[in-house]
Design a protein around this motif. Structure first.
Motif, PDB file in Angstrom:
ATOM      1  N   SER A  29     -14.282  40.307  88.200  1.00  0.00           N
ATOM      2  CA  SER A  29     -13.124  39.231  87.428  1.00  0.00           C
ATOM      3  C   SER A  29     -12.914  38.899  85.903  1.00  0.00           C
ATOM      4  O   SER A  29     -12.242  38.928  85.509  1.00  0.00           O
ATOM      5  N   ARG A  30     -13.814  39.374  85.904  1.00  0.00           N
ATOM      6  CA  ARG A  30     -14.485  38.784  83.845  1.00  0.00           C
ATOM      7  C   ARG A  30     -13.180  39.654  82.672  1.00  0.00           C
ATOM      8  O   ARG A  30     -13.115  39.157  82.135  1.00  0.00           O
ATOM      9  N   PRO A  31     -13.716  41.007  82.748  1.00  0.00           N
ATOM     10  CA  PRO A  31     -13.011  42.097  82.020  1.00  0.00           C
ATOM     11  C   PRO A  31     -11.614  41.373  82.371  1.00  0.00           C
ATOM     12  O   PRO A  31     -10.744  41.674  81.784  1.00  0.00           O
ATOM     13  N   ILE A  32     -11.079  41.358  83.561  1.00  0.00           N
ATOM     14  CA  ILE A  32      -9.622  41.185  83.464  1.00  0.00           C
ATOM     15  C   ILE A  32      -9.084  39.470  83.322  1.00  0.00           C
ATOM     16  O   ILE A  32      -8.358  39.299  82.432  1.00  0.00           O
ATOM     17  N   SER A  33     -10.024  38.818  82.956  1.00  0.00           N
ATOM     18  CA  SER A  33      -9.756  37.231  83.023  1.00  0.00           C
ATOM     19  C   SER A  33      -9.243  37.457  81.005  1.00  0.00           C
ATOM     20  O   SER A  33      -8.833  36.650  80.803  1.00  0.00           O
ATOM     21  N   LEU A  34     -10.429  38.060  81.015  1.00  0.00           N
ATOM     22  CA  LEU A  34     -11.076  38.176  79.280  1.00  0.00           C
ATOM     23  C   LEU A  34      -9.954  39.008  79.026  1.00  0.00           C
ATOM     24  O   LEU A  34      -8.915  37.824  77.843  1.00  0.00           O
ATOM     25  N   SER A  35      -9.001  40.143  79.479  1.00  0.00           N
ATOM     26  CA  SER A  35      -8.031  40.593  78.304  1.00  0.00           C
ATOM     27  C   SER A  35      -6.364  39.863  78.775  1.00  0.00           C
ATOM     28  O   SER A  35      -5.971  40.028  78.326  1.00  0.00           O
ATOM     29  N   VAL A  36      -6.658  39.311  80.577  1.00  0.00           N
ATOM     30  CA  VAL A  36      -5.183  39.048  80.682  1.00  0.00           C
ATOM     31  C   VAL A  36      -5.180  37.506  79.654  1.00  0.00           C
ATOM     32  O   VAL A  36      -3.804  37.418  79.327  1.00  0.00           O
ATOM     33  N   ARG A  37      -5.966  36.874  79.533  1.00  0.00           N
ATOM     34  CA  ARG A  37      -6.015  36.139  78.550  1.00  0.00           C
ATOM     35  C   ARG A  37      -5.631  35.956  77.515  1.00  0.00           C
ATOM     36  O   ARG A  37      -4.343  35.430  77.176  1.00  0.00           O
ATOM     37  N   LEU A  38      -5.690  36.439  76.894  1.00  0.00           N
ATOM     38  CA  LEU A  38      -5.155  37.713  75.153  1.00  0.00           C
ATOM     39  C   LEU A  38      -4.347  38.089  75.193  1.00  0.00           C
ATOM     40  O   LEU A  38      -3.024  37.048  74.835  1.00  0.00           O
ATOM     41  N   PHE A  39      -4.326  39.017  76.401  1.00  0.00           N
ATOM     42  CA  PHE A  39      -2.872  39.583  76.267  1.00  0.00           C
ATOM     43  C   PHE A  39      -1.490  38.811  76.425  1.00  0.00           C
ATOM     44  O   PHE A  39      -1.024  38.431  76.323  1.00  0.00           O
ATOM     45  N   ALA A  40      -1.875  37.521  77.954  1.00  0.00           N
ATOM     46  CA  ALA A  40      -0.873  36.876  78.204  1.00  0.00           C
ATOM     47  C   ALA A  40      -0.198  35.537  77.231  1.00  0.00           C
ATOM     48  O   ALA A  40       0.829  35.460  77.134  1.00  0.00           O
ATOM     49  N   ASN A  41      -1.381  35.455  76.373  1.00  0.00           N
ATOM     50  CA  ASN A  41      -1.260  33.989  75.066  1.00  0.00           C
ATOM     51  C   ASN A  41      -0.611  35.031  74.248  1.00  0.00           C
ATOM     52  O   ASN A  41       1.181  34.408  74.092  1.00  0.00           O
ATOM     53  N   MET A  42      -0.729  35.859  73.750  1.00  0.00           N
ATOM     54  CA  MET A  42       0.072  36.321  72.594  1.00  0.00           C
ATOM     55  C   MET A  42       1.401  36.545  73.420  1.00  0.00           C
ATOM     56  O   MET A  42       1.878  36.724  72.477  1.00  0.00           O
ATOM     57  N   LEU A  43       1.837  37.533  74.124  1.00  0.00           N
ATOM     58  CA  LEU A  43       2.576  38.087  74.485  1.00  0.00           C
ATOM     59  C   LEU A  43       3.869  36.757  75.262  1.00  0.00           C
ATOM     60  O   LEU A  43       4.623  36.483  74.454  1.00  0.00           O
ATOM     61  N   ALA A  44       3.267  35.941  75.479  1.00  0.00           N
ATOM     62  CA  ALA A  44       4.024  34.983  75.967  1.00  0.00           C
ATOM     63  C   ALA A  44       4.299  33.986  74.707  1.00  0.00           C
ATOM     64  O   ALA A  44       5.504  33.929  75.087  1.00  0.00           O
ATOM     65  N   GLY A  45       3.750  33.602  74.138  1.00  0.00           N
ATOM     66  CA  GLY A  45       3.601  33.468  72.514  1.00  0.00           C
ATOM     67  C   GLY A  45       5.213  34.110  72.318  1.00  0.00           C
ATOM     68  O   GLY A  45       6.281  33.080  71.267  1.00  0.00           O
ATOM     69  N   HIS A  46       4.586  35.639  72.167  1.00  0.00           N
ATOM     70  CA  HIS A  46       6.289  35.588  70.610  1.00  0.00           C
ATOM     71  C   HIS A  46       7.536  36.285  72.192  1.00  0.00           C
ATOM     72  O   HIS A  46       8.019  35.907  71.752  1.00  0.00           O
ATOM     73  N   ILE A  47       7.433  36.169  72.998  1.00  0.00           N
ATOM     74  CA  ILE A  47       8.749  36.357  73.700  1.00  0.00           C
ATOM     75  C   ILE A  47       8.986  35.111  73.407  1.00  0.00           C
ATOM     76  O   ILE A  47      10.049  34.469  73.414  1.00  0.00           O
ATOM     77  N   THR A  48       8.600  33.465  73.568  1.00  0.00           N
ATOM     78  CA  THR A  48       9.183  32.135  73.803  1.00  0.00           C
ATOM     79  C   THR A  48      10.195  31.960  72.859  1.00  0.00           C
ATOM     80  O   THR A  48      10.846  31.789  71.958  1.00  0.00           O
TER      81      THR A  48
END
Lengths: 234, 184
Positions: free
Chosen positions: A152-171
């Protein structure tokens, strides 16, 4: 522009900003260190601080043996950081807000861990999944958990970065959208629009922090995973 | 389509991509992966071949230089300490020497003074002796003169009283007796 085997390979905004990220990073670092000053200029100081920062992060978690990965870790840190910061310009594309990019970077890290681990330690690398000092009765369960956690490491590693950037920009965009839609509603709306406007300003500051912090978190986790490749029996 | 995606959520609700959320649109994956591989590859190559060795050498050069300077400073400090030590030694030697010189000078002055004093005392003693001698000669001279005066006076007195002469030897005898009786 072009496709190969039915896959679109054209030059896109994403590609443009990846190129911009690489050119900006290389250009800045080359320019900053060009004079090789014994007493660093301001730009050279920044380059040296980046170098020391990443080197210290890697040495702290992976030890001296882990320094073979320094170019990789440094490249990852600079790429993610510059891509994140580019995303803070209005109308710029944020490369790291696409899951495929972050996932590819995460897979690069994990594949490096696996390949280096097997090349360096052979099957001893599998000792990573068998923690020492565990009673034999619960060992199979622990091994299963360890394997799941590793996968699950590659998933958590990639989703963490992606989600943070995406969520911040959407907000940011949602709040910015409130400003325009409120300001069309007459004088009261314009007065009310100051609230989302203040929020947007505050969020922009927060997003700069997040841009750096996520690059750092990505780097730290990369260092910890690479540490497993160097010392699988810890 | 990708050229229309001007930001990550720019066309999230766009009708042009049958409602697919852009970050999850698989049609862009190929292109993104390709360009990521190219750009990240170039970045990795440039950083690992040019930039990182360069920064590494700069940092190494600086730490070497600092080490060198520290060694130099240490050497200079040792030299300074040596100089101070030799100065202090020279100072203490000079002090000792000055002390010896003062001591010998004092000794010399003292002996000279003693000599001079002894000489003066000698002189004085000699003068005293001479003076005593002189006094004693004068006294004995004076005493013989007293005898003479006495005998002459006696002669004159006898002459005047009795008239006639008396031998000088008799007078001397008589005077001798008298002075002996007085002395007794």
């Amino acid at each position: 522009m072009g496709s190969l085997g039915g896959v679109e390979l054209s030059m896109t905004n994403s590609a443009l900003f990846m190129i911009a990220t690489t050119v900006a990073t290389c250009g800045f670092l080359m320019l900053a260190t060009g004079s090789r000053g014994l007493i660093p200029s301001r730009m050279q100081s920044i380059a040296e601080i980046c170098y020391d920062f990443v080197a210290k992060t890697l040495r702290d978690s992976a030890g001296k043996d882990g320094m073979v990965f320094f170019p990789l870790v440094f490249s990852l840190f600079m790429f993610v950081l510059v891509a994140n910061l580019f995303g803070m310009f209005p109308y710029f594309f944020t490369v790291t807000s696409h899951i495929i990019v972050t996932f590819a970077l995460a897979m690069l890290v994990i594949m490096t861990v696996i390949l280096y681990g097997f090349v360096k330690h052979g099957f001893g690398f599998l000792g990573l999944f068998v923690p020492s000092g565990i009673p034999a009765a619960v060992l199979p369960m622990v091994v299963v958990i360890e394997i799941i956690s590793f996968l699950s490491r590659p998933i958590s590693l990639s989703v963490r970065l992606f989600a943070n950037m995406l969520a911040g920009h959407i907000t940011l965009k949602v709040f910015a959208g409130f400003i325009t839609s409120l300001s069309t509603a007459g004088i009261v709306g314009i007065a009310g629009a100051t609230l989302p406007f203040a929020m947007t300003v505050a969020l922009t500051g927060l997003e700069f922090l997040v841009a750096f912090l996520q690059a750092y978190v990505f780097t730290v986790l990369t260092c910890m995973y690479l540490s497993d490749a160097v010392h699988p029996n810890h | 389509m990708a050229s229309e995606t001007h930001s990550e959520v720019g066309h999230a609700q766009g009708a042009d991509q049958e409602g697919v959320f852009p970050p999850f649109d698989p049609s862009t994956f190929g292109s993104q992966l390709l360009w990521l591989a190219i750009t990240f590859g170039v970045l990795y190559y440039v950083l690992s071949k040019v930039v990182l060795p360069r920064i590494g050498s700069i940092l190494e050069m600086r730490s070497d230089r600092i080490e060198q300077d520290m060694a130099e400073a240490q050497r200079l400090k040792e030299e300074t300490d040596e100089a101070i030590a030799s100065y202090e030694q020279a100072l203490s030697e000079a002090k000792n020497k000055a002390h010896t010189i003062a001591l010998t000078a004092r000794e010399k002055a003292k002996t000279e003074a003693d000599d001079a004093m002894a000489k003066v005392e000698n002189d004085l003693a000699k003068k005293l002796e001479e003076a005593e001698e002189k006094i004693s000669t004068i006294r004995s001279g004076a005493l013989t003169k007293v005898d003479e005066i006495a005998s002459e006076t006696t002669e004159v007195i006898i002459k005047t009283l009795i008239g006639g002469r008396i031998a000088k030897a008799d007078i001397a005898n008589a005077l001798q007796n008298v002075s002996e009786n007085v002395a007794r």
